[in-house]
Design a protein around this motif. Structure first.
Motif: not given
Length: 231
Positions: A17-19, A46-48, A185-186, A192-194
């Motif tokens: 998430a941080r990444m 989100i754009d992985c 993984i996430a 949202l928590a980050v």
């Protein structure tokens, strides 16, 4: 691969998430919702695919993916790694290298020329295939690839999404009924928590995102998208 060298699942989820925030792959836009492939209106996108442009991050994410799979599925569970057109292809290549496995990729539909192939690469009859995508909402697009592999004689019991929306309580159970165990993984919860922890958005935006995560189809229906999933 030494499992003890990898963080536990919660830590891997938070780090991914941080990444995603760090490389600006996460977008919140409650006032102008995004339209997802499913037809849903969403305040989040989100754009992985951006992960492939950051070597240190993508290497760590592949470590996390490999650790998740060997913990949850086993060390010798797969014969082939398959990527779905198009976003899943680079991650399939990276993960296949990590796991020392052959790789194939699957088109959304057979190509209209040459051998009209839908599956590219070599897949032996009865091969146990892991299908990987960058992300999934309800698994609909993943089953386009799973069905093609099964029709061609491959065995698919597992799917991998680096990022899983995890907004439908029945999502995993629905996939399980179709014979698929989903690994990820996430989810949006960690992202949202980050955002809350780092105060990345104003409280009104964060609350709108939270309301979407709590009742996605209701939120979608109120903002011009579908209010029920097909099939």
């Amino acid at each position: 691969m030494m499992l003890s060298s990898f963080p536990d699942k919660a830590v891997m989820a938070e780090l991914l998430a941080r990444m995603l925030w760090e490389i600006k792959a996460v977008h919140f836009r409650a006032d102008q919702p995004y339209k997802l492939a499913s037809g849903m209106a969403s305040p989040v996108y989100i754009d992985c695919r951006k992960l492939i442009s950051y070597p240190r991050i993508r290497s760590t994410v592949m470590d996390f993916a490999a650790a998740t799979l060997v913990r949850e599925a086993g060390f010798e569970a797969f014969d082939v790694v398959a990527g779905g057109e198009t976003a899943g292809i680079p991650f399939a290549a990276l993960l296949a290298e990590r796991l020392s496995l052959p790789m194939i990729y699957v088109r959304k539909a057979p190509k209209g020329h040459g051998r009209t192939s839908q599956i590219e690469g070599h897949m032996p009859e009865g091969a146990r295939v892991l299908v990987i995508e960058d992300l999934t909402t309800a698994g609909v697009s993943m089953f386009t690839f799973i069905d093609a592999i099964r029709a061609a004689g491959g065995v698919v019991d597992h799917g991998m999404a680096l990022f899983y929306y995890d907004i439908f309580p029945e999502g995993r159970a629905t996939m399980a009924k179709k014979g698929i165990t989903l690994h990820n993984i996430a989810t949006w919860r960690e992202v949202l928590a980050v955002a809350r922890e780092q105060a990345l958005f104003d409280s009104q935006t964060l609350e709108s995102v939270q309301s979407f995560l709590d009742a996605p189809l209701d939120w979608s229906g109120r903002h011009g998208g579908i209010s029920a999933l097909a099939g």
